[in-house]
Structures are given as C-alpha cells and as structure tokens.
Scaffold this motif. Structure first.
Motif, PDB file in Angstrom:
ATOM      1  N   LEU A   3       0.839  -1.193   0.000  1.00  0.00           N
ATOM      2  CA  LEU A   3       0.000   0.000   0.000  1.00  0.00           C
ATOM      3  C   LEU A   3       0.877   1.247   0.000  1.00  0.00           C
ATOM      4  O   LEU A   3       1.962   1.253   0.585  1.00  0.00           O
ATOM      5  CB  LEU A   3      -0.895   0.013   1.238  1.00  0.00           C
ATOM      6  CG  LEU A   3      -1.961  -1.067   1.301  1.00  0.00           C
ATOM      7  CD1 LEU A   3      -2.670  -1.036   2.655  1.00  0.00           C
ATOM      8  CD2 LEU A   3      -2.966  -0.887   0.190  1.00  0.00           C
ATOM      9  N   PRO A   4       0.425   2.318  -0.625  1.00  0.00           N
ATOM     10  CA  PRO A   4       1.215   3.547  -0.610  1.00  0.00           C
ATOM     11  C   PRO A   4       1.250   4.146   0.790  1.00  0.00           C
ATOM     12  O   PRO A   4       0.375   3.891   1.616  1.00  0.00           O
ATOM     13  CB  PRO A   4       0.481   4.464  -1.582  1.00  0.00           C
ATOM     14  CG  PRO A   4      -0.888   3.913  -1.694  1.00  0.00           C
ATOM     15  CD  PRO A   4      -0.791   2.448  -1.397  1.00  0.00           C
ATOM     16  N   LYS A   5       2.252   4.933   1.056  1.00  0.00           N
ATOM     17  CA  LYS A   5       2.401   5.589   2.350  1.00  0.00           C
ATOM     18  C   LYS A   5       1.234   6.562   2.541  1.00  0.00           C
ATOM     19  O   LYS A   5       0.801   7.229   1.610  1.00  0.00           O
ATOM     20  CB  LYS A   5       3.730   6.343   2.398  1.00  0.00           C
ATOM     21  CG  LYS A   5       4.038   6.923   3.735  1.00  0.00           C
ATOM     22  CD  LYS A   5       5.405   7.572   3.731  1.00  0.00           C
ATOM     23  CE  LYS A   5       5.657   8.198   5.092  1.00  0.00           C
ATOM     24  NZ  LYS A   5       6.945   8.846   5.150  1.00  0.00           N
ATOM     25  N   GLU A   6       0.716   6.613   3.763  1.00  0.00           N
ATOM     26  CA  GLU A   6      -0.418   7.482   4.061  1.00  0.00           C
ATOM     27  C   GLU A   6      -0.045   8.940   3.821  1.00  0.00           C
ATOM     28  O   GLU A   6       1.054   9.386   4.164  1.00  0.00           O
ATOM     29  CB  GLU A   6      -0.840   7.281   5.516  1.00  0.00           C
ATOM     30  CG  GLU A   6      -2.039   8.092   5.914  1.00  0.00           C
ATOM     31  CD  GLU A   6      -2.447   7.836   7.351  1.00  0.00           C
ATOM     32  OE1 GLU A   6      -3.635   7.990   7.639  1.00  0.00           O
ATOM     33  OE2 GLU A   6      -1.590   7.487   8.172  1.00  0.00           O
ATOM     34  N   PHE A   7      -0.950   9.667   3.210  1.00  0.00           N
ATOM     35  CA  PHE A   7      -0.712  11.078   2.904  1.00  0.00           C
ATOM     36  C   PHE A   7      -1.796  11.899   3.572  1.00  0.00           C
ATOM     37  O   PHE A   7      -2.970  11.753   3.269  1.00  0.00           O
ATOM     38  CB  PHE A   7      -0.731  11.294   1.383  1.00  0.00           C
ATOM     39  CG  PHE A   7      -0.522  12.720   0.989  1.00  0.00           C
ATOM     40  CD1 PHE A   7       0.735  13.306   1.092  1.00  0.00           C
ATOM     41  CD2 PHE A   7      -1.579  13.484   0.529  1.00  0.00           C
ATOM     42  CE1 PHE A   7       0.933  14.619   0.726  1.00  0.00           C
ATOM     43  CE2 PHE A   7      -1.387  14.804   0.163  1.00  0.00           C
ATOM     44  CZ  PHE A   7      -0.132  15.370   0.263  1.00  0.00           C
ATOM     45  N   ARG A   8      -1.440  12.750   4.512  1.00  0.00           N
ATOM     46  CA  ARG A   8      -2.404  13.577   5.235  1.00  0.00           C
ATOM     47  C   ARG A   8      -2.062  15.045   5.046  1.00  0.00           C
ATOM     48  O   ARG A   8      -0.969  15.471   5.362  1.00  0.00           O
ATOM     49  CB  ARG A   8      -2.409  13.237   6.719  1.00  0.00           C
ATOM     50  CG  ARG A   8      -2.976  11.865   6.981  1.00  0.00           C
ATOM     51  CD  ARG A   8      -3.054  11.594   8.470  1.00  0.00           C
ATOM     52  NE  ARG A   8      -3.949  10.492   8.682  1.00  0.00           N
ATOM     53  CZ  ARG A   8      -5.083  10.584   9.362  1.00  0.00           C
ATOM     54  NH1 ARG A   8      -5.443  11.703   9.922  1.00  0.00           N
ATOM     55  NH2 ARG A   8      -5.857   9.537   9.493  1.00  0.00           N
ATOM     56  N   THR A   9      -3.053  15.772   4.567  1.00  0.00           N
ATOM     57  CA  THR A   9      -2.870  17.210   4.401  1.00  0.00           C
ATOM     58  C   THR A   9      -3.332  17.918   5.672  1.00  0.00           C
ATOM     59  O   THR A   9      -3.959  17.310   6.551  1.00  0.00           O
ATOM     60  CB  THR A   9      -3.688  17.734   3.209  1.00  0.00           C
ATOM     61  OG1 THR A   9      -5.071  17.538   3.498  1.00  0.00           O
ATOM     62  CG2 THR A   9      -3.312  17.025   1.922  1.00  0.00           C
ATOM     63  N   ILE A  12      -7.107  17.601   5.990  1.00  0.00           N
ATOM     64  CA  ILE A  12      -7.568  16.308   6.500  1.00  0.00           C
ATOM     65  C   ILE A  12      -7.365  16.231   8.008  1.00  0.00           C
ATOM     66  O   ILE A  12      -8.233  15.751   8.749  1.00  0.00           O
ATOM     67  CB  ILE A  12      -6.856  15.146   5.776  1.00  0.00           C
ATOM     68  CG1 ILE A  12      -7.357  15.059   4.334  1.00  0.00           C
ATOM     69  CG2 ILE A  12      -7.091  13.821   6.502  1.00  0.00           C
ATOM     70  CD1 ILE A  12      -6.646  14.038   3.486  1.00  0.00           C
TER      71      ILE A  12
END
Length: 106
Positions: A3-9, A12
């Motif tokens: 799975l891709p690395k979690e991306f949090r803006t 979010i």
C-alpha cells in the motif's frame, strides 16, 4: 506491491480534529423534547410505511401490480411499477407520456 504511504494534508488533519467533537461520549444527554421528536419521527415513518403497504395491497388485489410469489414480502418501488403498468391502460400515447413524466417527478 504494498500500500502507498499514508498522505495527510492539513485540511484532513483539521477535519479529523473537528470530527472528534462529535464522538458519542462527548454529546449531551437527550432531553424529553428530543425523545418526543424521535417518537414523532418514528410514528410518522410507520404511518407512511403503513399507507404504502395499504396502497400496494389494493393495487395488487385489483391486478394493477403483479409480483412473483418470491417477492410478495418485498414492497417494490411503486412509482417504477406503476410506470411499467401504464402500457396496459387504455390511454393515448400523449397521456401515457404525461403520466410517466408526472410519476417520475414524485
């Protein structure tokens, strides 16, 4: 492939913090007025359901709605069912189109 690395803006994260304000244990207890409104909603919903079932049963008894034995316990979407029955009525093409249009609005 993992799975891709979690991306949090920032947005979010802010929304996540805002959502925490609505956790069940942080909400106020329901008042008597809240329970009255919930009860009225439930009674209204039951009244609507009862009348839909009555309408369905009358239309089925009159032979306007035809359902298979397997689906007798399921209330079909009456509008779509009535639209499909329009072809069996003695109406002009224009009348059928008008009724179909009116039923789709409801």
């Amino acid at each position: 492939m993992g799975l891709p690395k979690e991306f949090r803006t920032e947005q979010i994260l802010a929304l996540g913090n805002e959502l925490k304000n609505f956790e069940v244990e942080l909400l106020e207890n329901l008042t008597n007025e809240d329970f009255r409104i919930l009860g009225m909603y439930i009674q209204t919903d039951n009244f609507i359901d009862l009348n839909i079932r009555r309408c369905f049963n009358i239309l089925k008894e009159k032979g306007i709605l035809i359902t298979s034995q397997k689906k007798l316990h399921i209330i079909p979407n009456l509008v779509n069912k009535i639209i499909s029955c329009l072809s069996e009525l003695n109406l002009s093409h224009e009348q059928k189109k008008k009724q179909k249009r009116n039923l789709k609005k409801s």
